[in-house]
Design a protein around this motif. Structure first.
Motif, PDB file in Angstrom:
ATOM      1  N   MET A   1      61.661  97.690  35.332  1.00  0.00           N
ATOM      2  CA  MET A   1      61.197  97.062  34.104  1.00  0.00           C
ATOM      3  C   MET A   1      59.731  97.357  33.926  1.00  0.00           C
ATOM      4  O   MET A   1      58.926  97.208  34.832  1.00  0.00           O
ATOM      5  CB  MET A   1      61.446  95.556  34.177  1.00  0.00           C
ATOM      6  N   ARG A   4      54.023  94.606  31.609  1.00  0.00           N
ATOM      7  CA  ARG A   4      53.334  94.316  30.359  1.00  0.00           C
ATOM      8  C   ARG A   4      52.051  93.571  30.667  1.00  0.00           C
ATOM      9  O   ARG A   4      52.055  92.568  31.368  1.00  0.00           O
ATOM     10  CB  ARG A   4      54.224  93.472  29.448  1.00  0.00           C
ATOM     11  N   PHE A  15      49.790  79.782  18.577  1.00  0.00           N
ATOM     12  CA  PHE A  15      51.135  80.277  18.799  1.00  0.00           C
ATOM     13  C   PHE A  15      51.502  81.228  17.682  1.00  0.00           C
ATOM     14  O   PHE A  15      51.275  80.959  16.508  1.00  0.00           O
ATOM     15  CB  PHE A  15      52.125  79.114  18.852  1.00  0.00           C
ATOM     16  N   LEU A  16      52.109  82.320  18.072  1.00  0.00           N
ATOM     17  CA  LEU A  16      52.573  83.296  17.104  1.00  0.00           C
ATOM     18  C   LEU A  16      53.524  82.623  16.114  1.00  0.00           C
ATOM     19  O   LEU A  16      54.318  81.772  16.490  1.00  0.00           O
ATOM     20  CB  LEU A  16      53.304  84.410  17.848  1.00  0.00           C
ATOM     21  N   PHE A  17      53.434  83.010  14.848  1.00  0.00           N
ATOM     22  CA  PHE A  17      54.320  82.511  13.789  1.00  0.00           C
ATOM     23  C   PHE A  17      53.996  81.085  13.347  1.00  0.00           C
ATOM     24  O   PHE A  17      54.574  80.617  12.377  1.00  0.00           O
ATOM     25  CB  PHE A  17      55.807  82.508  14.206  1.00  0.00           C
ATOM     26  N   SER A  47      61.127  90.107  12.472  1.00  0.00           N
ATOM     27  CA  SER A  47      60.962  88.918  13.318  1.00  0.00           C
ATOM     28  C   SER A  47      60.444  87.748  12.503  1.00  0.00           C
ATOM     29  O   SER A  47      60.881  86.611  12.668  1.00  0.00           O
ATOM     30  CB  SER A  47      59.983  89.206  14.454  1.00  0.00           C
ATOM     31  N   LEU A  50      63.175  86.311  10.339  1.00  0.00           N
ATOM     32  CA  LEU A  50      64.126  85.548  11.152  1.00  0.00           C
ATOM     33  C   LEU A  50      63.548  84.183  11.504  1.00  0.00           C
ATOM     34  O   LEU A  50      64.243  83.167  11.486  1.00  0.00           O
ATOM     35  CB  LEU A  50      64.475  86.324  12.426  1.00  0.00           C
ATOM     36  N   LEU A  85      67.806  94.986  14.945  1.00  0.00           N
ATOM     37  CA  LEU A  85      67.164  93.912  14.192  1.00  0.00           C
ATOM     38  C   LEU A  85      67.577  93.941  12.729  1.00  0.00           C
ATOM     39  O   LEU A  85      67.737  92.899  12.092  1.00  0.00           O
ATOM     40  CB  LEU A  85      65.642  94.025  14.318  1.00  0.00           C
TER      41      LEU A  85
ATOM     42  N   LYS B 102      64.509  86.241  31.257  1.00  0.00           N
ATOM     43  CA  LYS B 102      64.235  87.673  31.353  1.00  0.00           C
ATOM     44  C   LYS B 102      63.382  88.132  30.184  1.00  0.00           C
ATOM     45  O   LYS B 102      62.463  88.940  30.342  1.00  0.00           O
ATOM     46  CB  LYS B 102      65.545  88.450  31.405  1.00  0.00           C
ATOM     47  N   ALA B 103      63.670  87.616  29.016  1.00  0.00           N
ATOM     48  CA  ALA B 103      62.914  88.025  27.833  1.00  0.00           C
ATOM     49  C   ALA B 103      61.471  87.556  27.925  1.00  0.00           C
ATOM     50  O   ALA B 103      60.550  88.252  27.487  1.00  0.00           O
ATOM     51  CB  ALA B 103      63.573  87.460  26.578  1.00  0.00           C
ATOM     52  N   CYS B 104      61.256  86.366  28.481  1.00  0.00           N
ATOM     53  CA  CYS B 104      59.930  85.752  28.489  1.00  0.00           C
ATOM     54  C   CYS B 104      59.119  86.117  29.730  1.00  0.00           C
ATOM     55  O   CYS B 104      57.963  85.722  29.841  1.00  0.00           O
ATOM     56  CB  CYS B 104      60.051  84.229  28.419  1.00  0.00           C
ATOM     57  N   ALA B 105      59.722  86.839  30.665  1.00  0.00           N
ATOM     58  CA  ALA B 105      59.051  87.076  31.942  1.00  0.00           C
ATOM     59  C   ALA B 105      57.755  87.861  31.743  1.00  0.00           C
ATOM     60  O   ALA B 105      57.688  88.789  30.943  1.00  0.00           O
ATOM     61  CB  ALA B 105      59.980  87.820  32.893  1.00  0.00           C
ATOM     62  N   ASP B 107      54.022  89.170  34.170  1.00  0.00           N
ATOM     63  CA  ASP B 107      53.620  89.455  35.553  1.00  0.00           C
ATOM     64  C   ASP B 107      53.349  88.173  36.330  1.00  0.00           C
ATOM     65  O   ASP B 107      53.571  88.100  37.526  1.00  0.00           O
ATOM     66  CB  ASP B 107      52.355  90.322  35.570  1.00  0.00           C
ATOM     67  N   LYS B 114      56.639  78.056  25.310  1.00  0.00           N
ATOM     68  CA  LYS B 114      56.619  78.172  23.859  1.00  0.00           C
ATOM     69  C   LYS B 114      55.935  79.466  23.441  1.00  0.00           C
ATOM     70  O   LYS B 114      56.393  80.173  22.544  1.00  0.00           O
ATOM     71  CB  LYS B 114      55.896  76.969  23.260  1.00  0.00           C
ATOM     72  N   LYS B 115      54.853  79.773  24.115  1.00  0.00           N
ATOM     73  CA  LYS B 115      54.082  80.967  23.772  1.00  0.00           C
ATOM     74  C   LYS B 115      54.911  82.224  23.978  1.00  0.00           C
ATOM     75  O   LYS B 115      55.024  83.063  23.081  1.00  0.00           O
ATOM     76  CB  LYS B 115      52.820  80.998  24.626  1.00  0.00           C
ATOM     77  N   LEU B 118      57.956  82.568  21.526  1.00  0.00           N
ATOM     78  CA  LEU B 118      57.659  83.060  20.179  1.00  0.00           C
ATOM     79  C   LEU B 118      57.249  84.529  20.202  1.00  0.00           C
ATOM     80  O   LEU B 118      57.528  85.268  19.259  1.00  0.00           O
ATOM     81  CB  LEU B 118      56.567  82.203  19.541  1.00  0.00           C
ATOM     82  N   GLU B 119      56.582  84.943  21.271  1.00  0.00           N
ATOM     83  CA  GLU B 119      56.150  86.338  21.347  1.00  0.00           C
ATOM     84  C   GLU B 119      57.323  87.282  21.548  1.00  0.00           C
ATOM     85  O   GLU B 119      57.208  88.474  21.292  1.00  0.00           O
ATOM     86  CB  GLU B 119      55.124  86.506  22.467  1.00  0.00           C
ATOM     87  N   ASN B 120      58.430  86.760  22.032  1.00  0.00           N
ATOM     88  CA  ASN B 120      59.633  87.580  22.224  1.00  0.00           C
ATOM     89  C   ASN B 120      60.763  87.108  21.325  1.00  0.00           C
ATOM     90  O   ASN B 120      61.939  87.198  21.676  1.00  0.00           O
ATOM     91  CB  ASN B 120      60.049  87.526  23.695  1.00  0.00           C
ATOM     92  N   TYR B 121      60.379  86.617  20.169  1.00  0.00           N
ATOM     93  CA  TYR B 121      61.320  85.930  19.296  1.00  0.00           C
ATOM     94  C   TYR B 121      62.484  86.823  18.886  1.00  0.00           C
ATOM     95  O   TYR B 121      63.641  86.418  18.920  1.00  0.00           O
ATOM     96  CB  TYR B 121      60.576  85.425  18.061  1.00  0.00           C
ATOM     97  N   ALA B 122      62.186  88.052  18.492  1.00  0.00           N
ATOM     98  CA  ALA B 122      63.244  88.934  17.995  1.00  0.00           C
ATOM     99  C   ALA B 122      64.273  89.209  19.081  1.00  0.00           C
ATOM    100  O   ALA B 122      65.481  89.169  18.836  1.00  0.00           O
ATOM    101  CB  ALA B 122      62.639  90.233  17.485  1.00  0.00           C
ATOM    102  N   PRO B 150      69.161  96.121  25.873  1.00  0.00           N
ATOM    103  CA  PRO B 150      68.321  96.300  27.061  1.00  0.00           C
ATOM    104  C   PRO B 150      66.920  95.752  26.840  1.00  0.00           C
ATOM    105  O   PRO B 150      66.325  95.950  25.776  1.00  0.00           O
ATOM    106  CB  PRO B 150      68.289  97.818  27.243  1.00  0.00           C
ATOM    107  N   GLN B 157      58.528  96.384  23.854  1.00  0.00           N
ATOM    108  CA  GLN B 157      57.206  96.994  23.924  1.00  0.00           C
ATOM    109  C   GLN B 157      56.616  97.158  22.538  1.00  0.00           C
ATOM    110  O   GLN B 157      55.465  96.820  22.291  1.00  0.00           O
ATOM    111  CB  GLN B 157      57.292  98.353  24.611  1.00  0.00           C
ATOM    112  N   LEU B 159      57.275  95.586  19.971  1.00  0.00           N
ATOM    113  CA  LEU B 159      56.963  94.286  19.385  1.00  0.00           C
ATOM    114  C   LEU B 159      55.614  93.791  19.893  1.00  0.00           C
ATOM    115  O   LEU B 159      54.805  93.267  19.134  1.00  0.00           O
ATOM    116  CB  LEU B 159      58.061  93.284  19.723  1.00  0.00           C
TER     117      LEU B 159
END
Lengths: 898, 178
Positions: A1, A4, A15-17, A47, A50, A85, B102-105, B107, B114-115, B118-122, B150, B157, B159
């Motif tokens: 993975m 990032r 907060f975003l959005f 996004s 949505l 999307l 997994k989406a929000c993970a 480092d 919450k942060k 929202l940053e991985n909302y899509a 995936p 990225q 996003l």
């Protein structure tokens, strides 16, 4: 993975959005039109859309359509993440856009694309926008997709077809063979979706469903979801066909041993709902649930205890093996589980373990919130009816809740529970009064103090040592606020009235209240003192003891209605106020509301309320009261056929003409006018596959000479689950006497079958009829309750020359209490002097009743009764007094036929 | 039998103040669309109940509700009726949580906040869509869903880069006002 890197900057706390503006985002849809397309920019814009949709922002049709059209440009993009999307956005917008049909050609192309992602998503969107004219053109693709090996595509097609089955059932049904083939797909979810779809396709053919289910039982399903679904299919087959074939029950039983907890639980729960269940079956199911009670997973414990809670209501014996396991759950960290365990144990507890159980629950009370405590209080109240000898422990327990921290709602519920126990178990009165006296020493809620003082004043003088309560009452005069002091003064006066030895002391105490700072307190003390000094016992009784005989809420509503109607030609009649108390709803365990009760009037027989203290004396009468005529009068007067009948004089209670579980549920209310009777039939159709029309009741009287048919008003359309009324009106001549007779009744209607998937009716339907119970016009239909201040005084005033004395036997009535209830029910008159309260195990009793005829002649009845030598019948001497001898004869006729 | 296959009424994600981060209410075809006011009321009710009673298993409005607290985010799965099989709802909830993590993970942490939500909302919306389709449980196997959507794919990225772009743009916009 990929790693990032989180960039730190001044915006980190935002907060975003969070501050997204709809108007601005709509402008951003320009990004979709750019050429070449920038996937990153477009993804961000999608996004944002949505998020707005999910947040609840509403888009107009025009806005949604514009965005939808703009998004369709993205079909050109080859960027797979962006395509994902895009599909999601189109799916969200498709139901709120106009002309979504524009994307059908693009989606149809995607349906045959080589990338599975495109095919699956295209199908899922298409099912939202397709209709019966389009589906035939793409039918080929759906069928191919259903049998596709790739599970994403196959499941998408199957799930979409489940939705489409409601839109175009005829077309989807043609795919049964492909769906059957999909059941063999290697994916668990495809197997589940295929089974669900195939079952729904065949749902209206019971034989086909039965065959499908038994075939699938033989060919073992692999998917746990499919197995759970199949269990429900088995339950459906068993309940709808009453089949003798054991294969369905055996399958469910075998699933009890499944390693998958969801399947095992589904099987156990299903067995617990069987109507005809064997001991072996139920014991196996309970065994599985018992294991789940000890699971480390809260959800499993919750599911098990919830099922056992329901089972305990129908089959408490079956639940007993789990008692120890549930006792361990009383302290579960999950409050829902703990509360369910408590209420289940209270349902299945036996007399010997009640004390231990209550102790355990008491230790746990500090951990739960007020809403759950109210559920426990309710369960304790029910327990008192099962084990009246344990009243001491129950009262102490309820008192502990009353004293602990809590909301007014909890305190009121607890006080109501104590009052219920006292009413049901007279022996508990003294311990309850003692506990309540302690409570009001330090009570934060004036309303509760007032209620308790009322109770003490009413019951305290009748106890074995009334003097002990006086100290507590007088402390309220010394220490509490004005409202409470006023209530205390009234309680003190009641002791003086009802307990002669304390009369002088009461006078002394009242004199001390003359200097109170509160007007109400001084006025009450002044009044009572004057009456005591003049020894005006009659007036003291009137002032102190005569409760308002109806619930205050109902009185308020009736008064408001009286004022609103504006017709003051007749004085307000308190006898017309309903005495039915509103039902208290449990917050946690309430069952789902049946559609059959929606909109239907509340039935008197089904109301079981928690009485307030000032209504306690009316508790015995709750089930016998008529609903107030005002609520019916308004409705009936709006029906043109009845508007010439004049004033509605009385409406009867609800009379059930069917059982409540039958296909058609009917009850009747009789509305009595001067020269007419209107029968109102409340009808409910409980079959969702039928619509009834032209519904009416055919009534055949036992004595046609007494009355004449006037008119009938049918129900035009009676759909499933929506109660409606039809009417029959008859005319009678009062001068010829009352039309006492009985009717045999049948519901007549036209049936049209309804296709559940389309809602379409099967025309033209067929005529049918359904037998109803017999209905009678009885004397009490022409009698109303009346209330007098002092029965014995009024009784003496009535001449004995016109009184009627009649003796008869109530055959098969083995107790005085039952005899009292039966007489009150038969005459429909109001008990007086609290004479409806019977000393337990008494062998004789005197009951006083007051009523009036529909033209307002007063009637007084005294019923002296005793058990006969054999203890199997009750002998009654009925004495009736009124100004009209024929009226006396009429009243006694209520018993002549027995 | 509708409720047998349309098992899920709603998936609701709230923040620590009961504010909606994401709500998907499912209304099977032929049933009325849930009005926004009803959704708001229901969410408020859920939040009040679960917050005050520290309870993640509830019966609310005659529906079974299964929930989970994840740092400053609440996640709920709502069954369609009292007849819901709690364990099926639990499957859905567990899959949601696992994929959200997994989406929000990042480092530093694998927590759902919450942060990061929202940053991985899509991506999160895509996951929800793969788990429940209009109230029907569509897929609950985590590996299967990850193969379909995936994480390592460009979406995440790109996003993040788009987020940076948006922030740069916002700064410029703010500067313009000054």
């Amino acid at each position: 993975m990929a790693s990032r890197v989180q960039k730190k900057d001044d915006d980190e706390s935002d907060f975003l959005f969070e501050n997204l503006d709809k108007g601005q985002v709509i402008q951003e849809k320009r990004a979709f039109n750019e050429s070449p397309i920038h996937p990153r920019k477009c993804s961000l814009v999608i996004s944002q859309f949505l998020y707005l949709l999910s947040r609840g922002d509403s888009f107009t049709k025009t806005e949604a359509t514009d965005i939808f059209f703009a998004a369709t440009k993205l079909f050109q993009s080859k960027d797979i993440p962006l395509r994902r999307l895009m599909y999601l956005l189109l799916k969200e917008l498709s139901t709120i856009s106009q002309d979504a049909i524009i994307v059908i050609s693009s989606l149809t192309k995607d349906m045959s694309h080589k990338i599975e992602l495109y095919r699956a998503n295209a199908i899922r969107i298409l099912c939202k926008i397709t209709d019966s004219s389009i589906l035939p053109q793409i039918e080929r693709y759906f069928k191919q997709s259903i049998v596709e090996k790739d599970p994403h595509v196959s499941s998408a097609a199957l799930v979409s077809s489940i939705h489409l089955l409601k839109v175009c059932p005829e077309i989807v049904k043609r795919w049964a063979n492909e769906v059957q083939e999909a059941i063999s797909n290697k994916s668990n979810m495809v197997q589940y979706h295929a089974l669900a779809l195939l079952h729904r396709i065949k749902q209206h053919d019971r034989l086909a469903v039965s065959k499908l289910v038994s075939n699938l039982i033989k060919n073992s399903l692999r998917s746990p979801y499919a197995q759970s679904y199949l269990i429900r299919c088995c339950v459906e087959v068993i309940e709808e066909t009453n089949t003798e074939d054991r294969i369905f029950r055996e399958y469910i039983e075998s699933c009890l041993r499944s390693k998958n907890e969801m399947v095992a639980y589904e099987a156990a729960r299903s067995i617990c709902t069987f109507k005809n269940v064997s001991n072996k079956e139920i014991n196996s199911a309970v065994g599985v649930l018992q294991n789940f009670l000890n699971s480390t997973k809260p959800t499993l414990r919750f599911a098990a205890v919830r099922t056992l809670n329901k089972l305990a209501q129908t089959n408490p014996t079956a639940v007993i093996p789990c008692n120890l396991d549930m006792e361990n759950l009383i302290t579960d960290t999950n409050r829902s589980i703990a509360t369910l365990a408590i209420t289940t144990l209270l349902k299945v507890g036996n007399e010997s373990n009640v004390e231990r159980l209550i102790k355990q629950i008491a230790n746990f009370l500090g951990d739960i919130n007020d809403e759950f405590k109210i559920v426990v209080v309710d369960a304790i109240t029910s327990l008192s009816q099962k084990f009246p000898k344990k009243y001491k422990h129950l009262i102490i327990f309820l008192n502990k809740i009353l004293r602990d921290e809590g909301t007014l709602q909890l305190k009121q519920a607890t006080l109501d529970a104590i009052l219920t126990v006292v009413n049901n178990i007279p022996e508990s009165k003294e311990i309850a009064l003692t506990e309540l006296c302690d409570y009001i020493e330090d009570c934060d809620f004036p309303d509760l103090s007032v209620q308790i003082l009322h109770l003490i004043g009413q019951e305290g003088p009748l106890t074995s040592s009334p003097a002990q309560y006086m100290r507590y009452i007088y402390n309220r005069v010394l220490l509490d606020g004005g409202i409470i002091r006023a209530a205390a003064v009234t309680s003190i006066a009641k002791f003086g009235l009802l307990y002669e030895p304390m009369k002088e002391k009461v006078v002394i105490l009242l004199q001390r209240c003359l200097l109170d700072e509160d007007d109400e307190v001084r006025d009450r003390a002044t009044l009572y003192l004057k009456l005591f000094k003049e020894n005006d016992v009659r007036y003291l009784n009137k002032v102190l003891m005569d409760d308002v005989p109806v619930p205050l809420n109902n009185l308020q509503k009736s008064l408001e209605l009286y004022l609103h109607q504006g017709d003051f030609s007749e004085p307000f009649d308190i006898a017309s106020v309903s005495t039915v108390v509103e039902t208290y709803q449990s917050p946690l365990l309430g069952d789902g509301k049946s559609p059959f009760s929606t909109g239907a009037s509340k039935k008197g027989d089904s109301v079981t309320g928690t009485p307030k203290s000032n209504n306690a004396s009316n508790n015995n009468n709750n089930n016998e009261e008529s609903s107030g005529p005002e609520s019916f009068a308004t409705k009936l007067s709006q029906i043109p056929q009845f508007s010439t009948f004049g004033k509605l004089l009385k409406s009867s209670e609800y009379i059930e003409l069917t059982e409540t579980e039958t296909e058609y549920v009917v009850n009747c209310v009789k509305h009595i006018y001067r020269e007419h009777i209107v029968f109102q039939f409340n009808c409910t159709n409980t079959l969702n596959e039928q619509q009834l029309s032209n519904v009416s009741v055919k009534m055949v009287p036992s004595d046609p000479k007494l009355l004449k048919y006037e008119c009938s008003i049918p129900i035009d359309v009676l759909p499933y689950g929506e109660p409606q009324q039809c009417y029959v009106a008859i005319r009678y001549i009062p001068a010829n006497g009352y039309p006492l007779c009985s009717f045999s009744n049948a519901l007549k209607f036209k049936v049209k079958e309804v296709d559940p998937s389309t809602g379409e009716l099967d025309e033209p339907g067929y005529d049918d009829q359904y037998s109803l119970e017999r209905l009678e016009i009885v004397p009490k239909d022409f009698l109303n309750r009346a209330f007098v201040g002092n029965f014995s005084e009024e009784w003496k005033k009535m001449s004995e020359d016109t009184q009627l004395v009649q003796t008869f036997s109530l055959v098969g009535v083995k107790s005085i209490d039952e005899a009292v209830k039966q007489i009150i029910k038969t005459l429909g008159m109001a008990p007086a002097e609290k004479s409806e309260v019977v000393t337990p195990k008494s062998a004789k009793h005197i009951l006083y009743l007051t009523g009036k005829s529909l033209n307002n002649q007063l009637i007084y009845v005294r019923a002296r009764m005793k058990l006969d030598q054999s203890q199997t019948n009750t002998d009654v001497e009925l004495t009736i007094k009124s100004d009209d001898e024929s009226l006396n004869d009429f009243v006694i006729s209520a018993f002549i036929e027995k | 039998m509708d409720e047998t296959v349309y098992q899920i009424k709603a998936i609701i994600v709230l923040d620590n103040n009961g504010k909606r981060l994401c709500s998907c209410f499912y209304d099977p075809p032929g049933t009325p669309i849930t009005p926004l006011t009803e959704k708001d009321k229901f969410e408020k009710l859920i939040f009040e109940k679960c917050k005050t009673s520290n309870c993640e298993l509830e019966i609310i409005d005659n529906k079974v509700v299964i929930g989970s607290k994840q740092s400053d985010v609440w996640i709920f799965v709502v069954g369609n009726s009292l007849n819901s099989n709690e364990l099926a709802l639990l499957d859905v909830l567990n899959t949601l949580i696992s994929l959200f993590k997994k989406a929000c993970a990042t480092d530093e942490s694998i927590m759902i906040t919450k942060k990061t939500f929202l940053e991985n909302y899509a991506l999160i919306r895509l996951y929800i869509d793969e788990i429940v389709s209009d109230g029907i449980i569509f897929e609950v196997d985590e590996e299967t869903i990850l193969n379909r959507v995936p994480i390592a794919d460009n979406a995440a990225q790109s996003l993040n880069e788009a987020i940076e772009m948006a922030k740069e743009k916002a700064k410029g916009f703010g500067f313009g006002f000054l």
